[in-house]
Structures are given as C-alpha cells and as structure tokens.
Design an enzyme around this catalytic site. Structure first.
Site: not given
Length: 304
Positions: A19, A145, A208, A247, A249, A265, A267, A271
C-alpha cells in the site's frame, strides 16, 4: 503540549508495503493539512534507516500515515515506543491484532460481534480445492486496501488460481452479500455511516482511483442499522484496544434486517487521501481535514 508553532511533527509515509502509493498520498495530504494548522512538519519516506533518521530529527510527534504491513501491524509502533517518540493511532498490540484478520475476528466473536465463517489455509490447498462452498473470498490474512482479494462465485468452475505474490497462508472467508457500509471512530466517538456505491467489486481501484466509487454519507439506511454500525464500530475499537482514529467496515444484507449486518474488519490507520472515507465522514460531522489531523497530533502519546 507546547503551542503548535513550536511542535515538530514527522509524518511517516510510503514504506515497503503493498500500500506504499496510497500511503504516500495520505502522508502528503496530512502533512499539508498540519502545515496549514501551524505545525512544523517533516515528511519521511519510511525505509530501513527510519530509526536513525528519527533519532537525528528528534520530532515532538510522529504522525503515522503508513498503511499495510510494517507500518500498521505493530512493528513501527514498537520502534517508536523504543525511541519514546509520541505517535498517532493505535499501539503495538491493537495494531498487530487488527492487521491479523483471523485473530481480530476471534476477538470479535468473543465479544458477540457479527462476523462470517473463515479459515486459514496454505495457498497451494486453496488453489487445488474448494475449502468452502462458494461464494467465498480469498485474501491475505494481513494486508489491507483490498490487496490480493479473490471473489469465488457460485458459478466458478474451480478454485481460484492465486498469484505467486500471495503469501503462503491465506484466509478463506464466506462471502457476505449486501451493501458496503463503514464507520469511523475518533477517540470515543463513532462519527456516522457511509454507504459505498460501486459498479462492481469494491477493490483497490474502486477505493483509490477518482470515480472508482461513490460515497453516500450519511448513508440512506434505517435508523436501527445506522445505530448498530456506530455501536459495533465503537465496540470493535474497544475490544481490540485501539486508540486515536479507526474505521470499521461492514456488509449489510437488507433482506435480513439487523441480522444481515456483518462486521468485516477494523482498520487502525484508515486512508487519508482525497477519496478516503474517514476525512469525508469527519467533514460531514463538522471536522475539517486539518482539524482531524491536528486532533490526532494532540492525541499522540507513547504507551498506547
């Protein structure tokens, strides 16, 4: 802490993970936002000489904008603890747990958070036989990601042929159908829910590339589902022992109501690019990109 004008912030970015490019973008944007808020900022592309460079710079705070392995899995956090430089986001243990998808899911199961069935298996076995009834997903156990994610549909003729770059042990996970939702936690507050709309699979490009996905924030979902996303995101943050910003998801199958909400999951270093979800949620909740980054710097510490 001292006034912003006298605080020196080293923004860690890039690094050796899959990443890297996303991290470089996140780092540049965070550095610009911090400069606008009056901080002295040095941007550091994190390489093998990172400890020596930090010892030489002696910053007041490290803003960790690294994504993926090494920067997000507890390794850099351990180095910063050793150097006694205050840093942003989660500490060693929480970072390691969150990056290891199977171990974090074990923690979520114990806390009665809804997750799908999954298993770890050698890459060769996964490419040889269906280890789970399709549809299912195959992905690295410790990347983010949507790097290296394979969706095996019900109509698949056979198991997936995995790229040689995939790790030796991978995760096989039951596919959770439905809408892609996500919630950011800042400190002890869950912000809101975003509904991520794409024309296909929410992969790396969808995340992205400009126009790769559309974000509806706050999501147009029932109040019950919105409240559950906020609750589950906070509980996941706390169960893993996270700090700063995370964050979480989700997938939500509308046909099953509240029972169709699945936690995918958490994070620990979401990002911070122009298309990223966390700055967007903060903006909707009245916190600019600069204010969010400044909050993270003020929240930084050792012993996280």
């Amino acid at each position: 802490m001292s006034s912003r004008a006298s605080q020196h912030v080293a923004v860690l970015m890039g690094g050796p993970s899959a990443e890297r490019e996303v991290s470089l973008t996140s780092g540049r944007d965070c550095a610009a936002a911090l400069r606008e808020h009056g901080y002295k900022v040095t941007e550091l592309d994190a390489g093998l000489d990172l400890a020596a460079r930090l010892a030489e710079l002696s910053p007041d705070v490290c803003f960790n904008a690294l994504h993926g392995r090494w920067g997000e899995d507890g390794c850099v956090q351990g180095m910063l603890e050793w150097l006694r430089i205050p840093y942003t986001h989660s500490g060693i243990l929480a970072s390691a747990l969150a990056m290891d998808k199977e171990r974090s899911k074990e923690m979520f199961r114990r806390a009665d958070l809804p997750v799908v069935e999954s298993l770890l298996a050698p890459k060769a076995e996964v490419s040889k036989n269906h280890l789970m009834t399709p549809p299912y997903v195959v992905k690295p156990n410790n990347e983010g990601s949507s790097v290296g994610v394979y969706l095996v549909n019900e109509a698949a003729n056979g198991p997936p042929k995995l790229d040689p770059s995939m790790p030796g042990i991978v995760m096989v996970e039951a596919f959770a159908p439905g809408r892609e939702l996500t919630t950011t936690v800042v400190g002890d507050r869950a912000l809101t829910v975003t509904d991520i709309l794409t024309d296909g699979w929410y992969d790396y490009d969808a995340k992205y590339k400009p126009g790769g996905s559309r974000h509806e924030v706050p999501a147009d979902i029932p109040k019950e589902i919105h409240a559950l996303c906020l609750e589950y995101a906070l509980r996941a943050h706390d169960v893993l022992g996270c700090r700063g910003v995370t964050r979480t998801d989700f997938r939500w199958d509308e046909s099953r109501g509240a029972g169709g909400l699945i936690l995918l999951e958490t994070n620990t270093q979401p990002g911070m690019t122009p298309t990223s979800l966390t700055p967007e949620q903060a903006q909707v909740c009245g916190m600019s990109m600069g204010e969010l980054c400044a909050w993270m710097v003020e929240d930084a510490s050792c012993d996280r």
